[in-house]
Design an enzyme around this catalytic site. Structure first.
Site, mmCIF file in Angstrom:
data_model
loop_
_atom_site.group_PDB
_atom_site.id
_atom_site.type_symbol
_atom_site.label_atom_id
_atom_site.label_comp_id
_atom_site.label_asym_id
_atom_site.label_seq_id
_atom_site.Cartn_x
_atom_site.Cartn_y
_atom_site.Cartn_z
ATOM 1 N NE ARG A 146 7.930 -31.945 14.329
ATOM 2 C CZ ARG A 146 9.208 -31.720 14.051
ATOM 3 N NH1 ARG A 146 9.847 -32.530 13.222
ATOM 4 N NH2 ARG A 146 9.850 -30.693 14.575
ATOM 5 C CG HIS A 147 7.109 -29.144 10.128
ATOM 6 N ND1 HIS A 147 6.811 -28.694 11.396
ATOM 7 C CD2 HIS A 147 8.402 -29.562 10.174
ATOM 8 C CE1 HIS A 147 7.875 -28.811 12.159
ATOM 9 N NE2 HIS A 147 8.860 -29.334 11.446
ATOM 10 C CB CYS B 273 0.690 -2.685 4.654
ATOM 11 S SG CYS B 273 0.371 -3.726 6.088
ATOM 12 N N GLY B 274 2.130 -0.795 6.354
ATOM 13 C CA GLY B 274 2.775 -0.139 7.489
ATOM 14 C C GLY B 274 3.300 -1.130 8.508
ATOM 15 C CB THR B 275 1.729 -3.218 10.934
ATOM 16 O OG1 THR B 275 0.524 -3.598 10.241
ATOM 17 C CG2 THR B 275 1.511 -1.924 11.695
ATOM 18 N N GLY B 276 2.534 -4.702 8.098
ATOM 19 C CA GLY B 276 2.528 -6.053 7.516
ATOM 20 C C GLY B 276 1.314 -6.843 7.966
ATOM 21 N NE ARG C 252 3.244 4.028 8.345
ATOM 22 C CZ ARG C 252 1.955 4.298 8.152
ATOM 23 N NH1 ARG C 252 1.024 3.725 8.901
ATOM 24 N NH2 ARG C 252 1.595 5.155 7.220
ATOM 25 N NE ARG D 15 2.702 -30.502 14.111
ATOM 26 C CZ ARG D 15 3.894 -30.685 14.671
ATOM 27 N NH1 ARG D 15 4.918 -29.935 14.306
ATOM 28 N NH2 ARG D 15 4.055 -31.605 15.591
ATOM 29 C CG ASP E 286 -0.352 0.194 2.527
ATOM 30 O OD1 ASP E 286 0.894 0.295 2.600
ATOM 31 O OD2 ASP E 286 -1.087 0.273 3.524
ATOM 32 C CG HIS E 287 -0.813 4.815 1.417
ATOM 33 N ND1 HIS E 287 -1.817 3.872 1.570
ATOM 34 C CD2 HIS E 287 -0.802 5.552 2.551
ATOM 35 C CE1 HIS E 287 -2.397 4.062 2.738
ATOM 36 N NE2 HIS E 287 -1.797 5.057 3.370
ATOM 37 C CG HIS F 127 8.691 -25.542 11.576
ATOM 38 N ND1 HIS F 127 8.769 -25.546 12.951
ATOM 39 C CD2 HIS F 127 9.822 -26.144 11.139
ATOM 40 C CE1 HIS F 127 9.898 -26.133 13.329
ATOM 41 N NE2 HIS F 127 10.570 -26.496 12.240
ATOM 42 C CG ASN F 128 4.529 -22.013 9.955
ATOM 43 O OD1 ASN F 128 5.343 -21.182 10.350
ATOM 44 N ND2 ASN F 128 3.964 -22.880 10.783
ATOM 45 N N GLY G 273 -2.231 -5.847 8.265
ATOM 46 C CA GLY G 273 -3.462 -5.762 7.463
ATOM 47 C C GLY G 273 -3.325 -6.487 6.132
HETATM 48 C C1 RB5 Z 1 -1.983 2.596 6.619
HETATM 49 O O1 RB5 Z 1 -2.019 3.757 7.366
HETATM 50 C C2 RB5 Z 1 -1.807 1.390 7.540
HETATM 51 O O2 RB5 Z 1 -2.940 1.208 8.321
HETATM 52 C C3 RB5 Z 1 -1.488 0.148 6.741
HETATM 53 O O3 RB5 Z 1 -0.355 0.359 5.973
HETATM 54 C C4 RB5 Z 1 -1.201 -1.117 7.538
HETATM 55 O O4 RB5 Z 1 -0.269 -0.876 8.536
HETATM 56 C C5 RB5 Z 1 -2.354 -1.871 8.012
HETATM 57 O O5 RB5 Z 1 -2.250 -2.962 8.594
#
Ligand code: RB5
Length: 150
Positions: free
Chosen positions: A131-132, A64-67, A108, A135, A7-8, A97-98, A69
């Protein structure tokens, strides 16, 4: 072929990763976004997840910002196992394993140098099976059960 998307919030991060992949001779297909204009991460999650689930691309990389979403959205596509990783150990385990087929990174959360190490580790690691595999099959069975129409 590696499917990539962001995303942005992770656009410039993805651009840096693209340069890194090019330096390493790793082929990728960029499913967007293509600028820092505000957009919605599920759009790119679905594009990359579809490319991986259909076999058009073997693996995917989503940012994304956190990975979080973008991985949650990608995991809604049947056959996708997207793992958010902020360290190399988790990245290796998510493959070994996964059998994760998409790596998600938070622009971020991790610096670009750590992100490159995580990507290297993830691309190098191989699923151990055994075994993996049992699962992972159980995960697929949950998916199949919930896909059934009543
Ligand atoms: C965008 O602001 C932020 O919410 C998105 O990049 C992400 O971190 C969502 O999980």
């Amino acid at each position: 072929m590696l499917a990539i998307g962001s995303d942005h919030a992770a656009f410039s991060f993805k651009e840096e990763i693209k340069t890194y992949l090019e330096e390493k001779g790793i082929q990728y297909k960029d499913f967007g976004c293509y600028s820092e204009a505000r957009t919605d991460y599920p759009i790119y999650a679905e594009k990359v997840a579809n490319a991986v689930a259909s076999g058009e691309c073997q693996q995917g990389l989503l940012c994304c910002g956190t990975g979080i979403g973008i991985s949650l959205a990608a995991n809604k596509v049947p056959g996708i196992r997207a793992a958010v990783c902020s360290d190399c150990y988790s990245a290796a385990m998510s493959r070994q394993h996964n059998d994760a087929n998409i790596l998600a990174l938070g622009a971020r959360v991790v610096g670009i140098d750590l992100a490159k190490s995580i990507i290297d580790t993830w691309l190098k690691a191989e699923f151990e099976g055994g075994r993996h595999a049992e699962r992972v099959k159980l995960i697929s069975e949950i998916e199949a059960k919930h896909l059934k129409t009543p």
